[in-house]
Every structure is written in C-alpha cells, then in structure tokens.
Scaffold this active site. Structure first.
Site, PDB file in Angstrom:
ATOM      1  NE  ARG A 228      21.190  48.139-111.141  1.00  0.00           N
ATOM      2  CZ  ARG A 228      20.060  47.977-110.571  1.00  0.00           C
ATOM      3  NH1 ARG A 228      19.368  48.422-109.669  1.00  0.00           N
ATOM      4  NH2 ARG A 228      19.389  46.858-111.377  1.00  0.00           N
TER       5      ARG A 228
ATOM      6  CG  ASN B 178      22.082  42.514-103.726  1.00  0.00           C
ATOM      7  OD1 ASN B 178      22.164  41.191-103.425  1.00  0.00           O
ATOM      8  ND2 ASN B 178      21.203  42.970-104.501  1.00  0.00           N
TER       9      ASN B 178
ATOM     10  CB  CYS C 223      18.342  37.291-100.975  1.00  0.00           C
ATOM     11  SG  CYS C 223      17.938  37.620-102.974  1.00  0.00           S
TER      12      CYS C 223
ATOM     13  CG  HIS D 139      21.522  37.034-106.684  1.00  0.00           C
ATOM     14  ND1 HIS D 139      21.954  38.359-106.863  1.00  0.00           N
ATOM     15  CD2 HIS D 139      20.498  37.252-106.147  1.00  0.00           C
ATOM     16  CE1 HIS D 139      21.124  39.104-106.430  1.00  0.00           C
ATOM     17  NE2 HIS D 139      19.914  38.507-105.790  1.00  0.00           N
TER      18      HIS D 139
ATOM     19  CE1 TYR E 280      20.382  38.715-109.892  1.00  0.00           C
ATOM     20  CE2 TYR E 280      18.885  37.876-109.052  1.00  0.00           C
ATOM     21  CZ  TYR E 280      19.458  38.882-109.375  1.00  0.00           C
ATOM     22  OH  TYR E 280      18.779  40.110-108.693  1.00  0.00           O
TER      23      TYR E 280
END
Length: 426
Positions: free
Chosen positions: A90, A144, A164, A194, A244
C-alpha cells in the site's frame, strides 16, 4: 450459523467481531472462524475476539486457523477482507504515482490498478476453493478495489456480493446532521464503488420525502468540510459526492497535498502497530477507540445486515428483502452501462441474492465519469486476469486520473517494477 473471515488476522477484525457480538439477535453466529496465514497476528486478534464475545455474553465460539480449506468448510458465509502485499505494498501504491504527477491512492488511479492486479488472482483462487469445499456458501467481498474484485467473482460464476462501508458511513453522517435515527435515512446512492453520488436523501424509506435540497442548504458547509471539497461544488452538483471524488474534482490540489505530508499508509502502519500491542493486553475486552482511526467505520453493522439478509429463510416464492447498498451486476440499473458492469447501488437483499432498486435519472456530468471509469475497470480486470504490459498500459491510459501517453508509460514501468513479486505472469 458458521461465519468464516479470510484475512481474520487484520486489525479491522475486532470491529467486525464487535458487530457480531452486539447484533447477535440479528445474526446468530454459533462459530466465527478467523483464517489468516500470519499466525502471530491471528493469535493476537483471535484472543481479543474471544474476549469481546465473552464480555458481551455471546455463547458463540471463535476459532482460528491458517488452513483455508478447514476454515471455510461448512461455513454459511465467507467474508473476504485481505490485503495482498500488506501495508508495504500500500505504501508503494501511494508513493510511486506521485513521481509522475498522479494521485497515489490504494483503490483508484494507478495505485488502485496495482492493487487490483495483485488481488484479483488471489481472490479468485480462494473463491474457487470455497466453491469446491462449500458451494452453498455466500461470499461477501470487502476486499478493495471492491468493484473490480466483485466483478471478477461474479464473472467467474461465484455466489458473491460486494460490500463497502462508504454508504453506511454517509448514512450515519447525514443522520447526525439531520438529527434523526440512522434507520430513518435512505440514500439514493448510485455509481461505482468509490465513485458514487447521493442523488437523494429520503426519510422513512426508498419512497420517503427527499430532503437532499434541505440538507445541502442547511448543512452544505459541514458536508463540504467532511468531504474535503468546496461547498460551491456540492451546490453545483445538487448531490453529495463520495469523498473519493476529490481525487477527480481536485486532482492537482490533492497531488500537491499528498506530496507534502506523510502517506496514509505510513499512518495506518503506525496505528496497526499500536493496535496490535493493545490487542495483546489480556485485560482488553472491547475494540479500542484507536480502531476508529484505522478506517472501516460502521463496517460491522453493514456486514452483519448483509449476512443476515443473505442467510435468511427467504425463497423466490416468498421473499423478504432488506434494502442495502451493495456491489452487484448492473443488469440495466444504469442504462448507459453494460449489464455485466458492477455498480454500487441500493438493492433488495434476500436469501436469493441482491436485486438493484430502480435508479433515478443520472445526468451527463455523473454518467460520463461513471462510464469512463467502467471502461477503465473493463481493461483493469482484463489485465488482472491475463497479464501483460500492454494491458496494464491500456488500463492506465484509459483511467481519467492518468489519460496521457507519457504518464501512462512511466506509471506502467513503475507499477511493474514495484509489484514483480506479486504478479505471477512477470
């Protein structure tokens, strides 16, 4: 009822366990199985999970295992909450895109593509083992990028629904602003994972009065601060965008901001280290307040509600469906998208699955972006399934947060260099 959690050693897990403990009348779990190859983390998280159940007076058992097939055997539902490559991957996803002047984020843009490429093959392998071991189990995907991963699962014929926490988080925020109970708020929440907008805010249910104009008029400033977007933009949209969408509406500003502060991945890694130390304390019998900073707010409530609806006794002849926001096949819900796209929308959820509610009209400003990102997701899934540098490049070139030849070339090189150990086709 037996529930298995793949990725059960995650620091998220106590949030989920807390929901199972509090909402045991909604979802009577007799056994919760936490599955994770990271034995040290699993032991720590599993110990806290047992203490949470005991503190709540829950008579279900919590078991832990590193063996996937043993863990999923006999499960009524299997929750996927895994992170291939961990926080180290990440951190890379959030870093190298910035070198090319693009947003560095773990679920969208170039970083989101990297996560999809790492994740889809692993998830499909696990799902196939679920089908082989326990074909009647529902798969609930929280991994995700949820839209792409859920589409991969459904395309492969798995019994899956994507989840989500963004919608339930927004529902709770709106309820607080309007000073009503959360269950009174129904969101006309439409788009992709998102990449959604609240096109209506209804009190009392899907057919209730739409108070979105009142919400924007009276609480626009609070919402703008919450979303990190200009209030004028919300007023111009006449809708409440997902947080987002700041990566799209404020791309260059966000890139500049991200370049001047520590990454979210570094922050989360530090929080995780502290959480694991707290979880080791045998006197801790509930989720600590610090977990709220980890992310995933209200995940447990959404997961419990979804699992309870999917595992009910409903049949096609006598359905009893609950309306929840999930990720499902489009099937003409948004008529400008192909039927096999995966959309994030309110759906009637029952033991037979999730059926999207009829959608309101989606204007060109939003429909255009949704269609654009759907086309990117087509290419991203193709790259995840089949590999190849050209497919990765095509997906990046198609993404509205990239969209330029030179940047797509540079990002492709960096993505492959940073993810070589996770991409078998390399």
């Amino acid at each position: 009822m037996r529930i298995a959690v793949v990725g059960g050693g995650s620091t998220y897990t106590p949030e989920l366990v807390d929901g199972f403990a509090r909402l045991r009348d909604t979802l009577p779990v007799s056994e919760l199985v936490l599955i994770d190859p990271a034995a040290d983390r699993l032991d720590v998280v599993g110990g806290l999970a047992r203490r949470i159940f005991a503190e709540a007076g829950h008579d279900g058992t919590v078991t832990t295992t590193a063996e996937l097939d043993a863990g999923i055997e006999g499960a009524d539902a299997v929750l996927f909450q895994l992170r291939v490559g961990g926080q180290a991957a990440r951190l890379q996803d959030e870093t190298w895109p910035l070198e090319c002047g693009c947003v560095g984020q773990e679920t969208t843009g170039a970083g989101g593509l990297a996560k999809a490429l790492r994740t889809v093959p692993v998830v499909l392998d696990i799902a196939e083992r679920v089908r082989r071991t326990n074909p009647d189990a529902w798969i609930i995907d929280f991994t995700n990028p949820v839209g792409i991963v859920t589409r991969a699962l459904l395309q492969a014929g798995h019994k899956a629904v994507g989840l989500c926490n963004a919608a339930i988080h927004m529902q709770r925020k709106v309820a607080g602003l309007l000073q009503v109970a959360p269950e009174e708020v129904h969101l006309d929440h439409y788009g992709l994972n998102h990449l959604t907008w609240e096109l209506g805010v209804r009190l009392g249910g899907p057919e209730g009065k739409d108070v979105l104009p009142q919400l924007l008029d009276e609480h626009g400033a609070a919402l703008a601060e919450f979303l990190q977007m200009p209030q004028l933009l919300l007023e111009r949209l006449g809708a409440v965008p997902s947080s987002y969408l700041r990566y799209y509406y404020r791309h260059d500003e966000v890139v500049e901001e991200l370049g001047t502060k520590p990454s979210r991945a570094a922050e989360v890694a530090a929080i995780e280290r502290e959480l694991l130390e707290m979880y080791r304390d045998p006197s801790l019998t509930g989720k600590p307040a610090l977990l709220g900073r980890r992310g995933g707010a209200f995940y447990s409530e959404a997961a419990v509600a979804l699992a309870a609806s999917l595992l009910g006794r409903e049949t096609e002849e006598s359905p009893s469906a609950d309306v929840q926001v999930v990720n499902v096949l489009n099937n003409d819900t948004l008529p400008f998208l192909p039927d096999d796209a995966v959309v994030e929308v309110p759906a009637a959820v029952s033991g037979t699955g999730a059926v999207p509610l009829p959608a309101p009209a989606v204007g060109p400003l939003m429909a255009g972006l949704i269609a654009h990102v759907t086309a990117y997701e087509d290419l991203a899934l193709e790259a995840a399934l089949r590999g190849g540098r050209d497919r990765v490049f095509d997906a990046l070139l198609a993404h509205p947060l990239v969209g330029q030849y030179r940047e797509a070339e540079a990002l492709t090189d960096r993505l492959l260099a940073h993810n070589r150990e996770h991409l078998a086709w390399l």
